[in-house]
Design an enzyme around this catalytic site. Structure first.
Site, short mmCIF file in Angstrom:
data_model
loop_
_atom_site.label_atom_id
_atom_site.label_comp_id
_atom_site.label_asym_id
_atom_site.label_seq_id
_atom_site.Cartn_x
_atom_site.Cartn_y
_atom_site.Cartn_z
N SER A 155 0.84 -1.19 0.00
CA SER A 155 0.00 0.00 0.00
C SER A 155 0.87 1.23 0.00
CB SER A 155 -0.87 0.01 1.25
OG SER A 155 -0.05 0.28 2.36
N LYS A 156 0.31 2.30 -0.55
CA LYS A 156 1.14 3.50 -0.71
C LYS A 156 1.45 4.15 0.62
CE LYS A 156 -2.73 6.40 -2.26
NZ LYS A 156 -3.22 7.12 -3.42
N ARG A 157 0.81 3.71 1.67
CA ARG A 157 1.15 4.24 2.99
C ARG A 157 2.53 3.77 3.43
NH1 ARG A 157 -3.51 6.09 6.98
NH2 ARG A 157 -4.26 7.59 5.47
#
Ligand code: GLU
Length: 493
Positions: free
Chosen positions: A252-254
């Protein structure tokens, strides 16, 4: 039978490495069987879909060398290849289902749906709503119909029993029908949902094999039933394992840059990225790590996919990229790669206006503009000494900004400025004060070109990666802090 596979991205954001990964496996599967690979744009979500996103997806896949035989830009015999241009086809198919009694018009209001769900919850029942739950008394149904209330079209689903889904990589998957709701097929604005459009298009486009991420397994029972209703043969399904962060959570881009744009800006070579994606859950018969797309196609065998979640590890990718630079590029090819990457007119032209007014000799250009040609800047904690904010506030400021930047719909200066203004107010700082730490995080120094323009030019993923890097340099965010920050973030205007 000619094998036909497809990638069906939704153009709702940055071009995701997961899209390239699935595209790669579909392409290899098709080529191995002498088949065709199709690209279809699933843009039925009219609010979130953008043409910029579509363009970026096409550009990125092409950059990686993943070429399609039919698609919105190259045409083909089964077009249009953009779902937003196929509205009549879905309406007609929904009508067929209604006529055959496989679907029904549902006039329930959203309040009524909430009540129905609450009642089921209170009774400890599964939340899936069935046709019988949704049915209105006959009179009420005809009244709403007569008065032209907004309605959706839903598919009928069995209320009990099990559904078996075959998958190329797994034992038959058993799903309890009780968990499957009467899926909406046409929304009240007449637009199809993913389920209807996807099934109709796969059939009409002659798709024989659907290789897609395992997050779609839950949709398979509905799709299988739709194929049955239409009397069509269903494509063979293959649900690929999801890419994971090194901590095994879903990529995930987090936690990791997920946009192909980031890898491109960072200076990865397309052949290395494609090679690395080919290593995700798959291996060459001789287990070698470095192989080209042609070799992968030549040796492809879907049965060699292993289901244990493949880890997308930046360090490994960087190592592989280094091998490509050292082993595959002679001076000429290296120069060419550099030019394609950043030393080209298109990119340099964006930077010239940033530097022209700020230099007195040409030799000042490179030091001043270095941050446009680098990855993560070399900064340390002491670089932030000049900022009059405590360390926690500093980290908080950067973190809230990253989260806002994660959801800007288009990476556009006005929108970024609006977020920054709002956050500056929230922190009770002047714009200049708010931007000071951002400046250091992005440009790596306290005097450089405009930070706003730099962020726009560097793009969303590189910007967020640099902000995240600054947080790490400042000691990171503890779990406790993250919780507090998230609460604060949710309460922002
Ligand atoms: N539009 C879906 C996506 O964004 C396609 C899923 C599928 O391959 O069926 O991934």
């Amino acid at each position: 039978m000619t094998v036909r596979t497809r990638i069906a991205p939704s153009p709702t954001g940055d071009p995701h490495v997961g899209t390239a990964y699935i595209a790669l496996f579909n392409l290899c599967f098709a080529r191995q069987h002498g088949g065709r690979f199709i690209l279809r744009i699933e843009d039925t979500d009219r609010i979130r879909s953008t043409s910029e996103s579509e363009q970026m997806i096409l550009d990125s896949l092409r950059w990686l060398g993943l070429e399609w035989d039919e698609g919105p830009d190259v045409g083909g015999p089964h077009g249009p290849y953009r779902q937003s241009e196929r509205g009549d086809i879905y309406a007609e198919h929904a009508r067929q289902l209604l006529e055959a009694g496989h679907a029904f018009k549902c006039y329930r209001t959203s309040e009524e749906l909430d009540e129905l769900r609450d009642a089921r919850k209170a009774a400890g029942m599964h939340l899936a709503l069935k046709p019988a739950d949704l049915a209105l008394p006959v009179e009420e149904q005809s009244r709403r119909e007569r008065e032209g209330w907004p309605h959706v079209v839903r598919m009928k689903v069995p209320s009990s029993g099990t559904c078996m889904i075959d998958d190329m990589l797994r034992d038959p998957i058993e799903v309890d029908w009780a968990q499957v709701d009467a899926q909406i097929l046409l929304k009240s604005d007449g637009m199809p949902t993913y389920h209807l459009a996807n099934v109709v298009d796969d059939h009409l486009m002659g798709i024989t094999h659907v290789l897609r991420g395992e997050e779609w397994i839950n949709s398979a029972p509905k799709h299988q039933l739709l194929y049955e209703y239409f009397g069509w043969r269903m494509p063979v399904l293959c649900h690929m394992p999801l890419l994971r962060n090194p901590d095994k959570s879903k990529l995930s881009k987090r936690k990791n840059p997920t946009s192909i744009n980031y890898y491109r800006r960072m200076g990865f070579l397309p052949q290395a990225v494609t090679n690395y994606l080919g290593r995700m859950g798959w291996s060459m018969p001789d287990e070698r790590e470095k192989f080209g797309l042609d070799e992968m196609m030549a040796h492809f065998d879907i049965q060699r996919v292993s289901l244990g979640g493949p880890v997308f590890d930046l360090e490994k990718l960087t190592w592989l990229n280094g091998l490509y630079i050292r082993e595959d590029l002679d001076d000429r090819a290296f120069l060419k790669a550099l030019m394609e990457w950043s030393f080209n007119e298109e990119y340099v032209n964006q930077i010239l206006p940033q530097v022209r007014t700020r230099v007195e000799t040409l030799s000042q250009v490179v030091p001043l503009a270095g941050h446009f040609f680098s990855g993560l800047p070399e900064i340390s904690e002491s670089d932030f000494d000049s900022i009059k904010l405590g360390r926690e506030d500093l980290v908080r400021l950067l973190q809230l900004l990253i989260w806002r930047f994660e959801v800007v719909p288009t990476w556009d200066k006005e929108l970024l400025l609006a977020d920054i203004k709002m956050l500056a107010d929230h922190f009770e700082l002047k714009m200049k004060e708010f931007l000071a730490p951002v400046f250091i995080a992005i440009t790596g120094s306290s005097a450089s070109t405009s930070v706003m323009d730099a962020m726009v030019i560097l793009g969303s993923d590189m910007t967020r990666a640099r902000l995240r890097h600054a947080i790490e340099v400042l000691g990171g965010v503890s779990k406790k802090q993250a919780k507090r920050f998230e609460k604060e973030y949710r309460e922002l205007p």
